[in-house]
Design an enzyme around this catalytic site. Structure first.
Site, PDB file in Angstrom:
ATOM      1  N   ASP A 255      34.110  34.119  51.456  1.00 49.62           N
ATOM      2  CA  ASP A 255      35.277  33.870  50.611  1.00 49.62           C
ATOM      3  C   ASP A 255      36.570  33.895  51.420  1.00 49.62           C
ATOM      4  OD1 ASP A 255      36.768  35.723  47.829  1.00 49.62           O
ATOM      5  OD2 ASP A 255      37.147  33.741  48.665  1.00 49.62           O
TER       6      ASP A 255
ATOM      7  N   ASP B 134      40.271  27.880  49.681  1.00 46.49           N
ATOM      8  CA  ASP B 134      39.537  29.042  49.189  1.00 46.49           C
ATOM      9  C   ASP B 134      38.063  28.732  48.915  1.00 46.49           C
ATOM     10  OD1 ASP B 134      40.000  31.240  46.276  1.00 46.49           O
ATOM     11  OD2 ASP B 134      38.571  31.243  47.928  1.00 46.49           O
TER      12      ASP B 134
HETATM   13  O1  41L Z   1      39.668  34.384  41.519  1.00 48.55           O
HETATM   14  C1  41L Z   1      39.648  33.276  41.939  1.00 48.55           C
HETATM   15  C2  41L Z   1      40.585  32.207  41.443  1.00 48.55           C
HETATM   16  C3  41L Z   1      40.275  31.814  40.053  1.00 48.55           C
HETATM   17  C4  41L Z   1      39.032  31.276  39.728  1.00 48.55           C
HETATM   18  C5  41L Z   1      38.806  30.892  38.410  1.00 48.55           C
HETATM   19  C6  41L Z   1      39.798  31.077  37.438  1.00 48.55           C
HETATM   20  C7  41L Z   1      41.025  31.630  37.802  1.00 48.55           C
HETATM   21  C8  41L Z   1      41.252  32.012  39.097  1.00 48.55           C
HETATM   22  N1  41L Z   1      38.832  32.857  42.930  1.00 48.55           N
HETATM   23  N2  41L Z   1      38.124  33.738  43.689  1.00 48.55           N
HETATM   24  C9  41L Z   1      38.241  33.792  45.015  1.00 48.55           C
HETATM   25  N3  41L Z   1      37.405  34.687  45.490  1.00 48.55           N
HETATM   26  C10 41L Z   1      36.732  35.231  44.454  1.00 48.55           C
HETATM   27  C11 41L Z   1      35.747  36.222  44.412  1.00 48.55           C
HETATM   28  C12 41L Z   1      35.236  36.595  43.181  1.00 48.55           C
HETATM   29  C13 41L Z   1      35.693  35.993  42.009  1.00 48.55           C
HETATM   30  C14 41L Z   1      36.671  34.980  42.044  1.00 48.55           C
HETATM   31  C15 41L Z   1      37.178  34.632  43.280  1.00 48.55           C
END
Ligand code: 41L
Length: 327
Positions: free
Chosen positions: A32, A212
């Site tokens: 991640d 990301d």
């Molecule tokens: O949290 C997010 C962004 C997100 C995704 C969906 C809706 C709103 C915001 N990504 N993320 C990046 N790394 C992560 C790890 C676990 C869960 C989500 C993770």
């Protein structure tokens, strides 16, 4: 020494899991670039939450006394626990004193994830959530062993891909690598596109967001997203499905970022048809969606990254930067 690890998509490319050996147990972790904690399912979780996962045996491990962690992700999911030092191996690269964060509590979203055994953060270590003292990411711990301080991702749609550590593999992309500066001040791989386009419709507004690998989709401002789906006949923002859906046979418009002056990074329309919403309807869920409440930044997640070989360069020639090339 450099390394390459194979990463494999779960159903619908929801996440990509990569084998990581900790001590003598192999975990399948979600790499991640949007966070900076390495955490794993552990024997400190309720037994039912351990079922089906590789489990970190904290009783055999070297505790970091007085350290704990608690993390909240943008999608509202969360996890927390205590911290150990252990030997972690990824793609033949070894970090001997890696902070391994053992999960003692998990939110429902993680409890529902039957496949991932945890996360391996590849954002900047300033984002690490261990208290009282932040810990280094795996990448920071192995960086001195690498020829170049780089991670290069080749994520694919419905097929295994790779994470290259320390080198750039010319066999994995075509054409030039286009680099754009990264602002790491908030701990993310943040970059700014000078403009963007939906198909031939160029919008000369800049767009700042993060690269990301831990986010499945592309998350943009809601007005931008509604402008994109205005081009897709039959598309609608469906509260029932939690975002924009459209007939699965729709021809979707490509999404292009213009970076470094005049270089286009294009996501083909096919990759923006994320997945069918269910087995009976002919509706499909869009790969571009509006960023939700907690998230105040645009996110170029896996749907975006799948079209490119992406070089996360921590400073091979000065400051941090991202390189993009078609794959
Ligand atoms: O949290 C997010 C962004 C997100 C995704 C969906 C809706 C709103 C915001 N990504 N993320 C990046 N790394 C992560 C790890 C676990 C869960 C989500 C993770």
């Amino acid at each position: 020494l450099n390394g390459t690890a194979v990463t494999s998509p779960e159903a619908n490319d929801l996440e990509y899991l990569t084998p990581v050996t900790i001590g003598n147990v192999t975990f399948h972790l979600d790499f991640d670039t949007g966070s900076a904690d390495l955490w794993v399912y552990s024997d400190e979780l309720p037994t039912d939450e351990q079922t089906g996962h590789a489990v970190y045996a904290t009783t055999d491990s070297k505790l970091l006394p007085g350290s704990s962690w608690e993390i909240l992700y943008g999608d509202g999911s969360s996890a927390g626990g205590d911290v150990f030092a252990d030997t972690v191996v990824v793609g033949g690269l070894t970090a001997t004193m890696q902070a391994v964060e053992a999960a003692a509590t998990l939110s429902a979203e993680f409890e529902r994830d039957a496949h991932s055994d945890g996360l391996l953060g590849l954002a900047f270590s300033t984002l690490n959530m261990v208290k009282p003292q932040k810990q280094s990411t795996f990448f920071d711990n192995v960086k001195s062993q690498l020829d170049l301080p780089v991670i290069a991702t080749s994520l694919k749609h419905g097929a295994p891909g790779t994470y290259d550590f320390g080198f750039i593999d010319e066999n994995k992309y075509t054409g030039p690598l286009t680099y754009v500066d990264v602002d790491s001040s908030r701990g993310y791989w943040t970059f700014t596109a000078d403009a963007y386009a939906f198909g031939d419709d160029q919008i000369s507004t800049s767009l700042t967001g993060i690269a990301d690998t831990g986010t499945t989709l592309i998350l943009l401002p809601s007005d931008t997203v509604s402008r994109y789906y205005a081009n897709v006949s039959g598309a609608q923002d469906s509260p029932l499905h939690g975002g924009y859906v459209f007939p699965c046979d729709s021809k979707l418009t490509p999404f292009t970022l213009v970076v470094a002056g005049n270089h286009s990074v294009t996501v083909p329309g096919e990759l923006i048809n994320y997945a069918p919403v269910g087995s009976v309807s002919n509706l499909c869920f869009g790969g571009i969606q509006a960023a939700s409440g907690l998230v105040d930044i645009n996110i170029f997640g896996d749907v975006f990254l799948k079209s490119q070989y992406v070089v996360f360069d921590a400073g091979s020639q000065g400051g941090p930067r991202l390189g993009f090339a078609n794959q």
